[in-house]
Design an enzyme around this catalytic site. Structure first.
Site, PDB file in Angstrom:
ATOM      1  CB  SER A 297      55.971  15.459 115.879  1.00  0.00           C
ATOM      2  OG  SER A 297      56.143  14.925 114.574  1.00  0.00           O
TER       3      SER A 297
ATOM      4  CE1 TYR B 268      56.885  20.502 113.623  1.00  0.00           C
ATOM      5  CE2 TYR B 268      57.605  18.230 113.341  1.00  0.00           C
ATOM      6  CZ  TYR B 268      56.602  19.145 113.606  1.00  0.00           C
ATOM      7  OH  TYR B 268      55.330  18.700 113.884  1.00  0.00           O
TER       8      TYR B 268
END
Ligand code: NAD
Length: 256
Positions: free
Chosen positions: A139, A152
């Site tokens: 990401s 995350y």
């Protein structure tokens, strides 16, 4: 692009990005093993229309035991994994001091540790067959932070680091390992974040626009199809010297 004769395992491919990548790989001729929760029949039908062999295994990749069962299935039913796309991931948004410990553990287990386990289980077969591709769906949060996303961001930074090490450890072989770093992609994972904003009394379209405007200069979503095409490139001969990279596909997010 011809991937016939290759077997691809795409984790977390019953929806969203994983499903888009599975479709692209099957479209290029690969046999595909789907994995993920929920009713897999729609995903199976979608990916099967390309005429290659498609299977589904429902392993919860937060469990090492189930993850090993997935690889036993891949070996027994498909003869091993040539293309591994580590895609399954979850999100939870909360400030660090209020971050539920159980959510931290679950995110690290799935978004980071499962990438390590799938990689260690896939590599021996790839080395034996002298060819392999590992693509980790990281990401932009593998390279920068955002408030509320401690677990995350930590996991995705870990994935980018792990990718570099595996890229180096396979550097003289026909196996490559790379990470892909998407910005916003409109999937159930992101829809939930839009819905949370809309719950504060904002119109859904406004919530969506605000989400993009905060971070993504193109004001447009990356799509699962874009990501599928990028994965195909990384599987191609032209992609064979891309090694240990973290490839942004983010509408300009990380250019800022
Ligand atoms: P999604 O919620 O649409 O899909 C997640 C998939 O993972 C589903 O198939 C789900 O069943 C599966 N899954 C969830 N928990 C699992 C578990 N314990 N074991 C096995 N499978 C499990 O999410 P998405 O948006 O398509 O995200 C896919 C990946 O892309 C994630 O790693 C995510 O971090 C990453 N990503 C997403 C975006 C985005 O904007 N959507 C941006 C950058 C990176």
């Amino acid at each position: 692009m011809n991937l016939s004769g290759k077997v691809a395992l795409v984790t977390g491919s019953t929806s969203g990005i994983g499903l888009g990548i599975a479709q692209a790989l099957a479209g290029a001729g690969a046999d595909v093993i789907l994995n993920g929760f929920g009713d897999a029949s729609a995903a199976l039908a979608d990916v099967s229309r390309h005429g290659t062999r498609v299977g589904h295994h429902p392993a919860d990749l937060g469990s090492v035991e189930q993850l090993e069962a997935l690889f036993a299935y891949a070996e027994g039913e498909f003869g091993g994994v040539d293309i591994l796309v580590n895609n399954a991931g979850i999100q939870h948004v909360a400030p660090v001091e209020a971050f539920p410990v159980e959510r931290w553990d679950a995110i690290i287990a799935l978004n980071l540790s499962a990438v390590f386990h799938c990689t260690r289980l896939a590599l021996p077969g790839m080395r034996q067959r002298s060819w392999g591709r590992i693509v980790n769906i990281a990401s932009v949060h593998g390279q920068v932070g955002s408030v509320g996303k401690a677990a995350y961001v930590a996991a995705k930074h870990g994935v980018v680091g792990l990718t570099k090490v595996v890229g180096l450890e396979t550097a003289t072989s026909n196996i490559t390992c790379n990470a892909v770093c998407p910005g916003w992609v409109l999937t159930p994972l992101v829809q939930k974040q839009i819905d949370d904003r809309a719950a504060n009394g904002i119109e859904p379209e406004q919530a969506q626009h605000a989400l993009l405007a905060e971070k993504q200069p193109s004001l447009a979503f990356v799509t699962p199809q874009h990501l599928g095409e990028l994965v195909l490139f990384l599987c191609s001969e032209a992609g064979s010297q891309v090694r240990g990279a973290a490839w942004n596909i983010d509408g300009g997010w990380l250019a800022q």
